[in-house]
Design a protein around this motif. Structure first.
Motif, short mmCIF file in Angstrom:
data_model
loop_
_atom_site.label_atom_id
_atom_site.label_comp_id
_atom_site.label_asym_id
_atom_site.label_seq_id
_atom_site.Cartn_x
_atom_site.Cartn_y
_atom_site.Cartn_z
N VAL A 44 0.85 -1.19 0.00
CA VAL A 44 0.00 0.00 0.00
C VAL A 44 0.89 1.25 0.00
CG1 VAL A 44 -1.84 1.27 1.18
CG2 VAL A 44 -1.76 -1.23 1.34
N THR A 45 0.75 2.08 -1.03
CA THR A 45 1.51 3.33 -1.11
C THR A 45 0.69 4.46 -0.48
OG1 THR A 45 2.60 2.67 -3.15
CG2 THR A 45 2.52 5.03 -2.70
N LEU A 46 1.34 5.18 0.44
CA LEU A 46 0.70 6.34 1.06
C LEU A 46 1.08 7.61 0.30
CD1 LEU A 46 -0.72 8.02 3.27
CD2 LEU A 46 1.37 7.77 4.66
N VAL A 47 0.08 8.24 -0.30
CA VAL A 47 0.28 9.55 -0.92
C VAL A 47 -0.19 10.59 0.10
CG1 VAL A 47 -0.33 11.11 -2.81
CG2 VAL A 47 -0.08 8.66 -3.25
N ALA A 48 0.73 11.42 0.57
CA ALA A 48 0.38 12.48 1.52
C ALA A 48 -0.12 13.68 0.71
CB ALA A 48 1.61 12.85 2.35
N VAL A 49 -1.42 13.97 0.85
CA VAL A 49 -2.04 15.01 0.01
C VAL A 49 -1.84 16.38 0.66
CG1 VAL A 49 -4.19 15.81 -1.03
CG2 VAL A 49 -3.70 13.35 -0.93
N THR A 50 -1.18 17.26 -0.10
CA THR A 50 -0.69 18.52 0.47
C THR A 50 -1.39 19.76 -0.07
OG1 THR A 50 1.06 18.45 -1.20
CG2 THR A 50 1.61 17.62 0.98
N LYS A 51 -2.59 19.60 -0.62
CA LYS A 51 -3.30 20.79 -1.09
C LYS A 51 -3.52 21.74 0.09
CE LYS A 51 -7.86 18.63 -0.72
NZ LYS A 51 -8.53 17.49 -1.33
N THR A 52 -3.28 22.99 -0.14
CA THR A 52 -3.35 24.08 0.87
C THR A 52 -2.27 24.00 1.96
OG1 THR A 52 -4.85 23.20 2.58
CG2 THR A 52 -5.90 24.13 0.60
N VAL A 53 -1.45 22.97 1.96
CA VAL A 53 -0.41 22.84 2.99
C VAL A 53 0.81 23.66 2.55
CG1 VAL A 53 1.13 21.22 4.18
CG2 VAL A 53 -1.23 20.53 3.63
N PRO A 54 1.33 24.52 3.44
CA PRO A 54 2.49 25.34 3.07
C PRO A 54 3.75 24.51 2.82
CG PRO A 54 1.51 26.10 5.15
CD PRO A 54 0.85 24.81 4.80
N VAL A 55 4.60 25.06 1.98
CA VAL A 55 5.84 24.38 1.58
C VAL A 55 6.68 23.95 2.80
CG1 VAL A 55 8.09 24.82 0.48
CG2 VAL A 55 5.97 25.43 -0.71
N GLU A 56 6.75 24.81 3.81
CA GLU A 56 7.54 24.50 5.01
C GLU A 56 7.09 23.22 5.69
OE1 GLU A 56 10.28 24.95 6.60
OE2 GLU A 56 10.59 26.10 4.76
N ARG A 57 5.78 23.07 5.73
CA ARG A 57 5.18 21.91 6.39
C ARG A 57 5.46 20.63 5.57
NH1 ARG A 57 3.30 20.76 11.27
NH2 ARG A 57 1.21 19.86 11.27
#
Ligand code: PLP
Length: 226
Positions: free
Chosen positions: A29-42
């Protein structure tokens, strides 16, 4: 206060437990961490914790963020407009959201111009009213067959976004249906098909039903826009 590390660990553990229960290898199982609206630093912080596979849902936001975050693997999980295909081909390792022949043709053309073979999934709308984009179930296999001959496009599986239900069990019939489609397709084309299904609130059910890719945002990065 829970740290990003805590949250990532908890999600990974949830994935491993669900896989175990289903008699599956957690590594499948591949986990894709969805980063929409998440700032670059985070996102950089998540990368520093060892996570490497990230997903964005809008090309415009991805074009701004991805160049600031080299060395990571990016998936496009949201809807793609044909006139943005060129950017998607430049930015993304896997496009989850091919929903018709014209888009597929444009991706193939853009990938050809860049000497790339673009990996894609076909997004299927399994009759869910909440899921407004995606191919009908009936259209999915014919499109897969049509695309088999394309030189710069590789269809690697299917994606779905079931309608939201309070109880994640509500998503199970949709996940079962996508799995059945994946199995039918795999035997038709003679290679395994990935299944991108499951988000923060229903990934456990999705893994029980055979998800090979889960797309998780909120459970890792917290509520968006809060
Ligand atoms: C935002 C998004 C996700 C992640 O949703 P969460 O509920 O935050 O885990 C997954 N898939 C797609 C297509 C998305 O747009």
């Amino acid at each position: 206060m829970e740290t990003l590390d805590d949250r990532l660990r908890r999600v990974r553990q949830g994935i491993a437990q669900a896989a175990d229960r289903a008699g599956r290898d957690p590594g499948s199982v591949t986990l894709v961490a969805v980063t929409k609206t998440v700032p670059v630093e985070r996102i950089r912080e998540a990368a520093s914790l060892g996570h490497t596979v990230f997903g964005e849902n809008r090309v415009q936001e991805a074009r701004r963020k991805i160049p600031l975050l080299p060395g990571l693997t990016w998936h496009l999980v949201g809807h793609l407009q044909r006139n943005k295909a060129k950017y998607a081909v430049e930015l993304f390792d896997l496009i989850h959201s091919v929903d018709g022949l014209p888009l597929a043709q444009e991706i193939d053309r853009q990938a050809g111009m860049r000497g790339k073979r673009q990996r894609v999934l076909l997004e299927v709308n399994l009759g869910g009213e909440a899921a407004k984009t995606g191919l009908s179930w009936e259209a999915a296999l014919p499109l897969l067959h049509e695309l088999e001959g394309y030189e710069h496009l590789s269809v690697e599986g299917f994606m779905c976004i079931p309608p939201y239900t309070e109880d994640p069990e509500g998503a199970r019939p949709f996940f079962k249906a996508l799995r059945a489609l994946g199995e039918e397709a795999a035997s038709a084309v003679g290679r395994p098909m990935a299944l991108s299904m499951g988000m923060s609130h229903d990934f456990v059910v999705a893994i029980e039903e055979g998800a090979s890719i889960v797309r998780i945002g909120t459970a890792i990065f917290g509520e968006r826009g809060g």
